[in-house]
Design a protein around this motif. Structure first.
Motif, PDB file in Angstrom:
ATOM      1  N   ASP A  92       0.841  -1.200   0.000  1.00 56.79           N
ATOM      2  CA  ASP A  92       0.000   0.000   0.000  1.00 56.79           C
ATOM      3  C   ASP A  92       0.883   1.259   0.000  1.00 56.79           C
ATOM      4  OD1 ASP A  92      -2.494   1.183   0.009  1.00 56.79           O
ATOM      5  OD2 ASP A  92      -2.869   0.900   2.136  1.00 56.79           O
ATOM      6  N   HIS A  93       0.274   2.417   0.146  1.00 56.10           N
ATOM      7  CA  HIS A  93       0.924   3.730   0.089  1.00 56.10           C
ATOM      8  C   HIS A  93       2.437   3.757   0.295  1.00 56.10           C
ATOM      9  CE1 HIS A  93      -2.894   5.965   0.237  1.00 56.10           C
ATOM     10  NE2 HIS A  93      -3.297   4.958   0.980  1.00 56.10           N
ATOM     11  N   HIS A 135     -10.030   3.632  -1.566  1.00 56.59           N
ATOM     12  CA  HIS A 135      -9.388   3.547  -0.249  1.00 56.59           C
ATOM     13  C   HIS A 135     -10.377   4.034   0.809  1.00 56.59           C
ATOM     14  CE1 HIS A 135      -4.906   3.275  -1.359  1.00 56.59           C
ATOM     15  NE2 HIS A 135      -5.586   3.076  -2.473  1.00 56.59           N
ATOM     16  N   HIS A 157      -9.368   7.998   4.828  1.00 56.72           N
ATOM     17  CA  HIS A 157      -8.787   6.940   5.669  1.00 56.72           C
ATOM     18  C   HIS A 157      -9.230   7.079   7.125  1.00 56.72           C
ATOM     19  CE1 HIS A 157      -5.693   7.229   2.353  1.00 56.72           C
ATOM     20  NE2 HIS A 157      -5.988   5.952   2.330  1.00 56.72           N
TER      21      HIS A 157
HETATM   22 ZN   LIG Z   1      -5.151   4.429   1.330  1.00 57.35          ZN
END
Ligand SMILES: [Zn+2]
Length: 284
Positions: free
Chosen positions: A84-85, A208, A180
């Motif tokens: 992820d990120h 997301h 998020h």
């Molecule tokens: Zn994210």
């Protein structure tokens, strides 16, 4: 069965549904996802948040990649591995060398030109070794700051078209009213904007900030171009609750070795939740 994320997402796209990518910080969470996926015969993605390696140290990059591939080999259903990120070329190259076949280059905090330049550089290098790259434009912020209501952070369809064309990304994370963490109030996805982004691009789109978006909104989004859906906060919360329940049930137990029963106990609590999420949301 270990499967490339690109193939899983393509199947989701063809089926007009989304695969869920679950943030897993350790073996207990990853094993729960893999066996839940097998139980409901639904592909899933095990996803590492890099800070679990670099800050919390719950795992390592090589360790994690090998762990997911080993777990995937124990089941018949397709299991993908994704990181992820990540925010720089250097750290993404390290992740790829560790065995990840799918990464996210998140340049969304930069202006569009810088984001395009950063993402393009990663895509060129990643594609040389067949690695799948997710990009992001607009910016998916923090629910705690009510970023999901800030329309200036939302993805613009014309910018999405340019971003995809110039970077060559394989999938695109969009900002359409999602954020998020834990939402303060029920979020409302901007479906009209999603339709416009979907019409302007031809890559699978990624949502997301999945924890707390009502299922009916998710189902609509999955029918309009969202083919990968990230779930972290809610799953981590379930993990915490299961560990707390184990500790409470064994508070009077004098045997310290009892802790060896923790993984099995937690998995038995997580699996029904994971199976329900996949059964309800994924229609392969
Ligand atoms: Zn994210």
């Amino acid at each position: 069965m270990y499967e490339k994320v690109g193939n899983i997402v393509k199947t989701a796209q063809q089926s007009n549904t989304a695969v869920i990518a679950f943030i897993c910080m350790d073996h207990i969470m990853a094993r729960s996802v893999v066996y839940a996926a097998e139980a409901v015969n639904t592909p899933a993605i095990v996803m590492l948040y890099p800070e679990h390696v670099t800050v919390q140290h719950t795992t390592g990059f090589e360790t994690y990649a090998a762990m997911v591939k080993e777990l995937a080999g124990q089941v018949k259903v397709p299991i993908g591995l994704h990181c992820d990120h990540d925010y720089s070329y250097e750290s993404i190259m390290r992740t790829i060398r560790a065995g990840f076949g799918s990464v996210m280059m998140d340049g969304s905090m930069n202006d569009l030109d810088t984001n395009i330049a950063l993402t393009k550089k990663v895509v060129l290098a990643a594609h040389e070794s067949g690695v799948f790259v997710e990009g992001e434009i607009g910016h998916v912020g923090a629910a705690a700051d009510s970023d999901n209501d800030k329309t200036d952070l939302y993805t613009k369809p014309d910018a999405a078209e340019r971003f995809c064309r110039e970077t060559g990304v394989d999938s695109l994370a969009v900002s359409i009213g999602n954020a998020h963490g834990e939402y303060k109030e029920t979020p409302h996805l901007d479906i009209k904007r999603l339709e416009e982004i979907h019409a302007a691009t031809d890559v699978p789109l990624v949502l997301h900030g999945g924890s707390g978006i009502p299922d009916d909104q998710l189902q609509v989004a999955f029918s309009k171009g969202i083919n990968k859906f990230n779930l972290g906060t809610e799953f981590l919360g379930r993990y915490y609750q299961a560990v707390a329940a184990f500790a409470a049930e064994n508070a009077e137990n004098p045997d310290p070795v009892k802790v060896i029963d923790l993984p099995g106990y937690v998995q038995s609590r997580l699996q029904p939740y994971l199976e329900e999420r996949m059964k309800t949301l994924c229609h392969f």
